[in-house]
Design a protein around this motif. Structure first.
Motif, short mmCIF file in Angstrom:
data_model
loop_
_atom_site.label_atom_id
_atom_site.label_comp_id
_atom_site.label_asym_id
_atom_site.label_seq_id
_atom_site.Cartn_x
_atom_site.Cartn_y
_atom_site.Cartn_z
N GLU A 238 0.84 -1.20 0.00
CA GLU A 238 0.00 0.00 0.00
C GLU A 238 0.87 1.25 0.00
O GLU A 238 0.59 2.23 -0.71
N LEU A 239 1.94 1.22 0.79
CA LEU A 239 2.91 2.31 0.76
C LEU A 239 3.56 2.39 -0.61
O LEU A 239 3.82 3.49 -1.13
N GLY A 240 3.80 1.23 -1.22
CA GLY A 240 4.36 1.20 -2.56
C GLY A 240 3.46 1.90 -3.57
O GLY A 240 3.94 2.59 -4.48
N CYS A 241 2.15 1.72 -3.43
CA CYS A 241 1.20 2.39 -4.32
C CYS A 241 1.28 3.90 -4.16
O CYS A 241 1.26 4.66 -5.15
N ALA A 242 1.36 4.36 -2.92
CA ALA A 242 1.42 5.80 -2.64
C ALA A 242 2.70 6.41 -3.22
O ALA A 242 2.68 7.48 -3.83
N ILE A 243 3.82 5.71 -3.05
CA ILE A 243 5.10 6.20 -3.56
C ILE A 243 5.09 6.21 -5.09
O ILE A 243 5.59 7.16 -5.73
N SER A 244 4.52 5.18 -5.71
CA SER A 244 4.44 5.12 -7.16
C SER A 244 3.61 6.28 -7.70
O SER A 244 3.94 6.87 -8.74
N TYR A 245 2.54 6.63 -7.00
CA TYR A 245 1.70 7.75 -7.42
C TYR A 245 2.50 9.05 -7.40
O TYR A 245 2.44 9.85 -8.34
N LEU A 246 3.26 9.26 -6.33
CA LEU A 246 4.04 10.50 -6.21
C LEU A 246 5.20 10.55 -7.19
O LEU A 246 5.62 11.64 -7.61
N ASN A 247 5.71 9.40 -7.57
CA ASN A 247 6.82 9.35 -8.51
C ASN A 247 6.38 9.37 -9.97
O ASN A 247 7.22 9.51 -10.87
N ALA A 248 5.09 9.22 -10.21
CA ALA A 248 4.59 9.19 -11.58
C ALA A 248 4.76 10.56 -12.24
O ALA A 248 4.77 11.60 -11.57
N ILE A 249 4.87 10.54 -13.55
CA ILE A 249 5.01 11.79 -14.30
C ILE A 249 3.78 12.67 -14.08
O ILE A 249 3.88 13.89 -13.95
N SER A 250 2.62 12.03 -14.00
CA SER A 250 1.38 12.76 -13.74
C SER A 250 0.37 11.80 -13.14
O SER A 250 0.46 10.58 -13.36
N PRO A 251 -0.62 12.30 -12.37
CA PRO A 251 -1.67 11.43 -11.84
C PRO A 251 -2.41 10.67 -12.94
O PRO A 251 -2.75 9.49 -12.77
N ALA A 252 -2.64 11.33 -14.06
CA ALA A 252 -3.36 10.69 -15.16
C ALA A 252 -2.58 9.49 -15.70
O ALA A 252 -3.15 8.43 -16.00
N LYS A 253 -1.25 9.65 -15.81
CA LYS A 253 -0.43 8.54 -16.30
C LYS A 253 -0.42 7.39 -15.30
O LYS A 253 -0.48 6.22 -15.69
N PHE A 254 -0.34 7.71 -14.02
CA PHE A 254 -0.36 6.67 -12.99
C PHE A 254 -1.66 5.86 -13.07
O PHE A 254 -1.64 4.63 -13.07
N LEU A 255 -2.79 6.55 -13.16
CA LEU A 255 -4.08 5.86 -13.20
C LEU A 255 -4.25 5.09 -14.50
O LEU A 255 -4.86 4.02 -14.53
N ALA A 256 -3.69 5.62 -15.60
CA ALA A 256 -3.79 4.92 -16.87
C ALA A 256 -3.05 3.59 -16.80
O ALA A 256 -3.47 2.60 -17.42
N GLU A 257 -1.98 3.55 -16.04
CA GLU A 257 -1.16 2.33 -15.94
C GLU A 257 -1.66 1.38 -14.87
O GLU A 257 -1.43 0.16 -14.96
N HIS A 258 -2.33 1.90 -13.85
CA HIS A 258 -2.69 1.06 -12.70
C HIS A 258 -4.19 0.87 -12.48
O HIS A 258 -4.59 -0.11 -11.83
N ALA A 259 -5.03 1.77 -12.94
CA ALA A 259 -6.45 1.72 -12.62
C ALA A 259 -7.13 0.49 -13.19
O ALA A 259 -6.78 0.01 -14.27
N ILE A 260 -8.10 -0.03 -12.43
CA ILE A 260 -8.90 -1.17 -12.86
C ILE A 260 -9.99 -0.67 -13.78
O ILE A 260 -10.75 0.25 -13.44
N ASN A 261 -10.10 -1.26 -14.96
CA ASN A 261 -11.14 -0.83 -15.91
C ASN A 261 -12.52 -1.26 -15.44
O ASN A 261 -12.68 -2.30 -14.85
#
Length: 261
Positions: A238-261
């Motif tokens: 869960e901490l890994g998810c939070a860190i990945s979000y902050l390290n992403a180029i943008s929130p939109a890119k993070f969600l595009a790569e990780h979000a459940i369709n």
């Protein structure tokens, strides 16, 4: 086994750097909060040499505590606006708290982690930072403890505990029995390998106050915890998810790569 009687002091605020992200864990609001949170940011800046890229504020399994200490934590990241209001049956018994200028994080992006064990004062923090768009709330729906108890001493012996008021977020909605809904829900993909955390909520307690006009969830995204890295000795995804979000180029890119369709 030899036992030694001693006073054991547990720090309410702990911190460390995870790469270029600062991690701050607040386990409760039972001791002075201001010194702890200021020291945390001073230490993180000293270790990293400058402001971290972002902050993960961890309130998972934080059961709450003193209202004034939670107000201090919320105000540390807000420049202005209402933080929380406490409303009783009569208008004269109501009060509200507003933020004073000054952002301890200097505008750094914040991800706030919550789960079903986040209750009371920790929910107030999450509600305020979410409403004022100062943090992204990630995790699972919080406990829903939005009532205020007052203890009255009895003349002979004992005491009487009464529910006398409710907490309301800055959106004007009560937290009671609803809790705080995450902006990004962390879902378990494989229950056998990563069992979901299940527990009682405030609404499950006998004779709990019913939910009133609770928080409007708004748009939510969902991601699988299994898609995130394991962090630290506890292999905290869960901490890994939070860190990945902050390290992403943008929130939109993070969600595009990780979000459940």
């Amino acid at each position: 086994i030899s036992l030694t009687r001693a006073i054991i002091t547990v720090r309410a605020v702990k911190w460390r750097m995870e790469g270029d992200i600062g991690y701050v864990r607040v386990s409760g609001f039972t001791e002075p909060m201001e010194d702890g949170i200021i020291k945390a940011f001073q230490s993180l800046r000293a270790e990293y040499g400058r402001d971290p890229k972002g902050i993960v504020l961890d309130l998972r399994n934080n059961p709450g505590g003193l209202l004034d200490q939670s107000v201090i934590l919320r105000d540390a990241f807000l420049e202005e606006g209402e933080i929380v209001s406490v409303r009783g049956r009569h208008t004269h018994s109501s009060s509200s708290f507003t933020a004073e200028p000054g952002d301890l994080a200097n505008g750094m992006p914040i991800v706030l982690l919550i789960n079903g064990g986040s209750a009371s004062a920790s929910e107030i923090v999450a509600s305020a930072l979410k409403y004022h768009k100062r943090a992204i709330i990630m995790g699972r729906q919080s406990f829903g403890k939005g009532s205020v108890q007052s203890i009255m001493a009895l003349p002979i012996d004992g005491a009487l505990k009464l529910t006398t008021a409710l907490y309301y977020g800055p959106d004007g909605k009560t937290l009671q029995a609803h809790g705080v809904a995450p902006d990004i829900i962390l879902e378990v993909e494989n229950a056998e390998k990563e069992p979901a955390v299940k527990g009682r909520k405030e609404a499950d307690n006998p004779k709990a106050l019913a939910a009133q006009s609770g928080e409007i969830k708004g748009k939510q995204s969902k991601i699988f915890i299994s898609m995130c890295d394991e962090i630290g000795e506890r292999k905290d995804k869960e901490l890994g998810c939070a860190i990945s979000y902050l390290n992403a180029i943008s929130p939109a890119k993070f969600l595009a790569e990780h979000a459940i369709n």
